[in-house]
Design a protein around this motif. Structure first.
Motif, PDB file in Angstrom:
ATOM      1  N   VAL A 387      17.435 -11.324  16.869  1.00  0.00           N
ATOM      2  CA  VAL A 387      17.082 -11.245  18.287  1.00  0.00           C
ATOM      3  C   VAL A 387      18.232 -10.769  19.156  1.00  0.00           C
ATOM      4  CG1 VAL A 387      15.284 -12.985  18.065  1.00  0.00           C
ATOM      5  CG2 VAL A 387      17.609 -13.703  18.638  1.00  0.00           C
ATOM      6  N   THR A 388      19.337 -10.356  18.531  1.00  0.00           N
ATOM      7  CA  THR A 388      20.419  -9.779  19.310  1.00  0.00           C
ATOM      8  C   THR A 388      19.905  -8.553  20.056  1.00  0.00           C
ATOM      9  OG1 THR A 388      22.053 -10.517  17.681  1.00  0.00           O
ATOM     10  CG2 THR A 388      22.731  -8.783  19.202  1.00  0.00           C
ATOM     11  N   ASP A 389      20.106  -8.517  21.352  1.00  0.00           N
ATOM     12  CA  ASP A 389      19.677  -7.411  22.226  1.00  0.00           C
ATOM     13  C   ASP A 389      18.165  -7.370  22.452  1.00  0.00           C
ATOM     14  OD1 ASP A 389      22.332  -6.562  22.375  1.00  0.00           O
ATOM     15  OD2 ASP A 389      22.123  -5.315  20.586  1.00  0.00           O
ATOM     16  N   LEU A 390      17.420  -8.365  21.966  1.00  0.00           N
ATOM     17  CA  LEU A 390      15.986  -8.412  22.240  1.00  0.00           C
ATOM     18  C   LEU A 390      15.723  -9.347  23.424  1.00  0.00           C
ATOM     19  CD1 LEU A 390      14.285  -8.586  18.708  1.00  0.00           C
ATOM     20  CD2 LEU A 390      14.995  -6.588  20.029  1.00  0.00           C
ATOM     21  N   PHE A 391      14.580  -9.151  24.079  1.00  0.00           N
ATOM     22  CA  PHE A 391      14.217 -10.004  25.201  1.00  0.00           C
ATOM     23  C   PHE A 391      12.702 -10.009  25.347  1.00  0.00           C
ATOM     24  CE2 PHE A 391      14.732  -5.693  26.716  1.00  0.00           C
ATOM     25  CZ  PHE A 391      13.638  -5.491  27.546  1.00  0.00           C
ATOM     26  N   PHE A 392      12.204 -11.022  26.022  1.00  0.00           N
ATOM     27  CA  PHE A 392      10.779 -11.091  26.337  1.00  0.00           C
ATOM     28  C   PHE A 392      10.541 -10.239  27.579  1.00  0.00           C
ATOM     29  CE2 PHE A 392      11.238 -14.666  23.550  1.00  0.00           C
ATOM     30  CZ  PHE A 392      10.006 -14.761  22.909  1.00  0.00           C
ATOM     31  N   ASP A 393       9.662  -9.275  27.446  1.00  0.00           N
ATOM     32  CA  ASP A 393       9.415  -8.297  28.498  1.00  0.00           C
ATOM     33  C   ASP A 393       8.748  -8.970  29.697  1.00  0.00           C
ATOM     34  OD1 ASP A 393       8.655  -6.103  30.059  1.00  0.00           O
ATOM     35  OD2 ASP A 393       8.286  -4.841  28.302  1.00  0.00           O
ATOM     36  N   LEU A 394       9.425  -8.935  30.843  1.00  0.00           N
ATOM     37  CA  LEU A 394       8.931  -9.610  32.049  1.00  0.00           C
ATOM     38  C   LEU A 394       7.664  -8.966  32.609  1.00  0.00           C
ATOM     39  CD1 LEU A 394      12.283 -10.339  33.925  1.00  0.00           C
ATOM     40  CD2 LEU A 394      10.908 -11.912  32.552  1.00  0.00           C
ATOM     41  N   ARG A 395       7.317  -7.794  32.131  1.00  0.00           N
ATOM     42  CA  ARG A 395       6.073  -7.178  32.591  1.00  0.00           C
ATOM     43  C   ARG A 395       4.847  -7.954  32.113  1.00  0.00           C
ATOM     44  NH1 ARG A 395       7.229  -1.049  30.711  1.00  0.00           N
ATOM     45  NH2 ARG A 395       7.884  -2.242  28.873  1.00  0.00           N
ATOM     46  N   TYR A 396       5.034  -8.795  31.079  1.00  0.00           N
ATOM     47  CA  TYR A 396       3.932  -9.608  30.564  1.00  0.00           C
ATOM     48  C   TYR A 396       3.854 -10.984  31.233  1.00  0.00           C
ATOM     49  CZ  TYR A 396       3.688  -6.240  26.706  1.00  0.00           C
ATOM     50  OH  TYR A 396       3.560  -5.100  25.960  1.00  0.00           O
ATOM     51  N   GLU A 397       4.803 -11.288  32.114  1.00  0.00           N
ATOM     52  CA  GLU A 397       4.852 -12.623  32.707  1.00  0.00           C
ATOM     53  C   GLU A 397       3.531 -12.970  33.397  1.00  0.00           C
ATOM     54  OE1 GLU A 397       6.634 -15.203  31.973  1.00  0.00           O
ATOM     55  OE2 GLU A 397       8.473 -14.811  33.116  1.00  0.00           O
ATOM     56  N   PHE A 398       3.022 -14.161  33.087  1.00  0.00           N
ATOM     57  CA  PHE A 398       1.763 -14.712  33.600  1.00  0.00           C
ATOM     58  C   PHE A 398       0.538 -13.952  33.096  1.00  0.00           C
ATOM     59  CE2 PHE A 398       4.877 -15.469  37.141  1.00  0.00           C
ATOM     60  CZ  PHE A 398       5.127 -16.789  36.797  1.00  0.00           C
ATOM     61  N   GLY A 399       0.734 -13.128  32.084  1.00  0.00           N
ATOM     62  CA  GLY A 399      -0.386 -12.419  31.480  1.00  0.00           C
ATOM     63  C   GLY A 399      -0.514 -12.765  30.011  1.00  0.00           C
ATOM     64  N   PHE A 400      -0.957 -11.806  29.231  1.00  0.00           N
ATOM     65  CA  PHE A 400      -1.088 -11.993  27.790  1.00  0.00           C
ATOM     66  C   PHE A 400      -0.308 -10.894  27.075  1.00  0.00           C
ATOM     67  CE2 PHE A 400      -4.976 -13.438  29.869  1.00  0.00           C
ATOM     68  CZ  PHE A 400      -5.114 -14.723  29.375  1.00  0.00           C
ATOM     69  N   GLY A 401       0.201 -11.231  25.918  1.00  0.00           N
ATOM     70  CA  GLY A 401       0.799 -10.198  25.082  1.00  0.00           C
ATOM     71  C   GLY A 401       2.288 -10.275  24.879  1.00  0.00           C
ATOM     72  N   GLU A 402       2.980 -11.235  25.559  1.00  0.00           N
ATOM     73  CA  GLU A 402       4.433 -11.266  25.420  1.00  0.00           C
ATOM     74  C   GLU A 402       4.879 -11.627  24.004  1.00  0.00           C
ATOM     75  OE1 GLU A 402       3.524 -15.560  26.496  1.00  0.00           O
ATOM     76  OE2 GLU A 402       2.738 -13.571  26.980  1.00  0.00           O
ATOM     77  N   ASP A 403       4.128 -12.519  23.344  1.00  0.00           N
ATOM     78  CA  ASP A 403       4.453 -12.874  21.965  1.00  0.00           C
ATOM     79  C   ASP A 403       4.293 -11.666  21.043  1.00  0.00           C
ATOM     80  OD1 ASP A 403       4.793 -15.383  22.937  1.00  0.00           O
ATOM     81  OD2 ASP A 403       3.393 -16.360  21.588  1.00  0.00           O
ATOM     82  N   GLY A 404       3.175 -10.963  21.209  1.00  0.00           N
ATOM     83  CA  GLY A 404       2.926  -9.786  20.380  1.00  0.00           C
ATOM     84  C   GLY A 404       3.968  -8.715  20.600  1.00  0.00           C
ATOM     85  N   ASP A 405       4.354  -8.503  21.850  1.00  0.00           N
ATOM     86  CA  ASP A 405       5.373  -7.503  22.165  1.00  0.00           C
ATOM     87  C   ASP A 405       6.716  -7.869  21.540  1.00  0.00           C
ATOM     88  OD1 ASP A 405       6.284  -5.163  24.124  1.00  0.00           O
ATOM     89  OD2 ASP A 405       7.744  -6.792  24.308  1.00  0.00           O
ATOM     90  N   PHE A 406       7.094  -9.150  21.620  1.00  0.00           N
ATOM     91  CA  PHE A 406       8.359  -9.588  21.031  1.00  0.00           C
ATOM     92  C   PHE A 406       8.316  -9.403  19.515  1.00  0.00           C
ATOM     93  CE2 PHE A 406      11.705 -12.655  19.861  1.00  0.00           C
ATOM     94  CZ  PHE A 406      12.697 -12.266  20.749  1.00  0.00           C
ATOM     95  N   GLY A 407       7.157  -9.687  18.917  1.00  0.00           N
ATOM     96  CA  GLY A 407       7.002  -9.465  17.484  1.00  0.00           C
ATOM     97  C   GLY A 407       7.161  -8.000  17.114  1.00  0.00           C
ATOM     98  N   MET A 408       6.638  -7.106  17.957  1.00  0.00           N
ATOM     99  CA  MET A 408       6.786  -5.677  17.682  1.00  0.00           C
ATOM    100  C   MET A 408       8.233  -5.235  17.833  1.00  0.00           C
ATOM    101  SD  MET A 408       4.003  -4.552  16.556  1.00  0.00           S
ATOM    102  CE  MET A 408       4.609  -2.877  16.467  1.00  0.00           C
ATOM    103  N   GLN A 409       8.953  -5.820  18.777  1.00  0.00           N
ATOM    104  CA  GLN A 409      10.387  -5.516  18.891  1.00  0.00           C
ATOM    105  C   GLN A 409      11.108  -5.898  17.599  1.00  0.00           C
ATOM    106  OE1 GLN A 409      12.459  -6.581  22.620  1.00  0.00           O
ATOM    107  NE2 GLN A 409      10.458  -7.187  23.433  1.00  0.00           N
ATOM    108  N   ILE A 410      10.729  -7.041  17.029  1.00  0.00           N
ATOM    109  CA  ILE A 410      11.333  -7.499  15.771  1.00  0.00           C
ATOM    110  C   ILE A 410      11.021  -6.519  14.648  1.00  0.00           C
ATOM    111  CG2 ILE A 410      11.152  -9.281  13.984  1.00  0.00           C
ATOM    112  CD1 ILE A 410      10.866 -11.335  16.264  1.00  0.00           C
ATOM    113  N   ARG A 411       9.748  -6.114  14.523  1.00  0.00           N
ATOM    114  CA  ARG A 411       9.363  -5.188  13.448  1.00  0.00           C
ATOM    115  C   ARG A 411      10.052  -3.839  13.599  1.00  0.00           C
ATOM    116  NH1 ARG A 411       4.469  -7.562  14.963  1.00  0.00           N
ATOM    117  NH2 ARG A 411       3.712  -9.091  13.440  1.00  0.00           N
TER     118      ARG A 411
END
Length: 514
Positions: A387-411
């Motif tokens: 997770v170095t240099d990774l972050f949860f994208d604030l564009r997803y805040e209060f919505g859906f998809g932040e977990d999926g987006d973070f997972g895609m950053q990992i992949r």
């Protein structure tokens, strides 16, 4: 190590590790020779390679990258896979849009170059037909095996350089419909046909009819996890772990979870608590963080800015240990949870683990360790380097998809996400805190409400193919009909189009947001 060279039609030669020619049945198809080699050499890695890539295959690197007997690696330097882009109308998983720059999890195998252990071939022997089309056979083995624990990847290191030849195997509509019928639920062949009709104005009636002659290949009797789980990678450097917990209005639940952490047989080094309360002038209610002794260091941050994405990003700045436990504030774990998790890490050589997190009374239907399509930001353990240099994208805040987006950053960084049925986490699904207010998003007051949530479309535009997006729209259109009040099909269609357009508008606004 055994290397099989072919030209898509037949096997050309078979070479041993010592570069000695091995005999094979010249009248058999490639898949038959391939599996027969696994039977004859049950302790070997079986490599396949198209003869055009013979001078480019990187055999030396295989010993280092193939560290797990339940792995299947291949690489296709071309942009088009065997089944083509149309498979996206059916498959909504992250395994369709492959990042060729890193090792990337996918069941889409290629006949160009690859490697698998003989144990896998023995597991599928007599349970998956030896198709005359070698690409079809490889994709079938991976698609059937992945949910059962076969770890499948596109691995660019299998070739010394990214060379392309004009020999791209392509599947016809007949092959595509056959594959869908054999590897997905039957309704998907009709949805595939429908998508081709409305999106490409193609009507492959005969391919649809042809698919009815084939049975589904998914077979739980294939015991991938019975394969000896040899790994050539050494144990983790240390067993130090930090825990990050975003919390809002759940004082009692957080306390109980902290008590669980304090009783662990391997105690965390740091517990990073990000407490949120959006009420102006509010202060922390977590007095027990200071008043009670804890066997770990608690890093407590209080903020008036609500939002799980922001909270986790604040926590990520404070991690110090080799491992990181992403946790919710309303979960419970046994005293041996962290120790058991480290045991799984050692056995499976995994750097990203999402654990079963169910409510009381729910039954865990997943019994095997397998490649997960999602990421659980409240029930995962991750090596900190990931997770170095990774972050949860604030564009997803209060919505859906932040977990999926973070997972895609990992992949897309070259790591895989594995699901582990054990050790389990109990999710209490606690009610939200009393001082929470319903957050307002930019589209809250729109006259035409966007459907789906714009953040869902944001995720799909960023991480999926155009065919996957169109396939999702078709599925949403069908499923949503029974859940809304407009029963006139024409009015429903027109209204759905307006809602979709509105969602697309906001998704593009989010994409352009700095």
């Amino acid at each position: 190590m055994i290397v099989l060279y072919h030209n898509l039609q037949k096997v050309i030669r078979v070479i041993s590790k010592n570069n000695e020619a091995l005999p094979f049945d010249k009248n058999a198809n490639i898949a038959a020779v391939f599996v027969d080699l696994g039977i004859q050499h049950p302790e070997s890695k079986i490599v396949w390679c198209h003869e055009n890539y013979r001078d480019f295959i990187n055999l030396d690197v295989i010993e280092n990258i193939f560290h797990h007997n339940k792995m299947m690696l291949s690489y296709n330097p071309n942009s088009i896979s065997f089944l083509g882009k149309k498979i996206g109308y059916v498959d909504q998983s992250p395994f369709i849009k492959i990042n060729k720059e890193v090792r990337y999890p996918t069941w889409q195998m290629s006949s160009f170059v690859g490697v698998v252990h003989s144990a896998v071939l023995l597991a599928v022997h007599k349970k998956i037909k030896l198709d005359s089309d070698f690409d079809y056979f490889l994709n079938s083995v991976a698609k059937v095996g992945m949910p059962l624990g076969l770890l499948c990847y596109s691995e660019n290191k299998l070739l010394r350089e990214d060379v392309e030849f004009n020999i791209v195997p392509k599947s016809s509509n007949f092959t595509l419909f056959k594959f869908v019928k054999q590897h997905y639920k039957t309704q998907w062949i009709f949805l595939l046909f429908f998508n081709l009709a409305i999106n490409e104005f193609k009507f492959p009636f005969f391919a649809l009819l042809y698919s009815f002659f084939f049975k589904n290949r998914n077979n739980a009797d294939i015991k991938i996890n019975d394969i000896n789980n040899f790994t050539s990678v050494q144990k983790t450097d240390s067993e130090t772990i930090d825990v990050i917990i975003p919390t809002i209005g759940r004082k009692k639940f957080l306390y109980d979870f902290l008590k669980d952490l304090s009783k662990q047989t391997i105690v965390p080094n740091n517990v990073i608590v990000i407490e949120q309360n959006p009420l102006f002038g509010s202060v922390s209610e977590l007095d027990y963080l200071i008043s009670e002794p804890w066997p770990f260091k608690i890093k407590h941050t209080f903020t008036n800015q609500a939002g799980a994405c922001n909270a986790r990003n604040l926590a990520l700045k404070d991690i110090e240990s080799e491992w990181l436990f992403f946790a919710d504030d309303d979960i419970r774990i046994t005293e041996s949870f962290i120790e058991s998790a480290f045991n799984q890490i050692t056995i499976n050589n995994s750097k990203v683990l999402t654990f079963s997190c169910l409510q009381k009374g729910q039954i865990n239907t997943h019994k095997e360790i397998f490649q997960w399509i999602a990421f659980g930001s409240g029930c995962s353990i991750v090596k900190s380097e990931v997770v170095t240099d990774l972050f949860f994208d604030l564009r997803y805040e209060f919505g859906f998809g932040e977990d999926g987006d973070f997972g895609m950053q990992i992949r897309n960084k070259g790591y895989d996400i594995l699901f582990f049925p054990n050790p389990q986490i109990l999710h209490l699904k606690a009610p939200i805190g009393g001082f929470r207010t319903k957050p307002e998003v930019a589209w809250t007051n729109d006259k035409i409400k966007p459907k789906p949530s714009p953040t869902i479309l944001l995720y799909k535009i960023l991480h999926e193919t155009k065919e996957q997006l169109k396939g999702y729209k078709t599925m949403l259109f069908i499923k949503y009909y029974s859940k809304q009040s407009i029963k006139n099909p024409i009015k429903y269609f027109l209204n759905f189009q307006k809602e979709w357009k509105q969602s697309l508008y906001w998704a593009n606004k989010l994409i352009n947001k700095e």
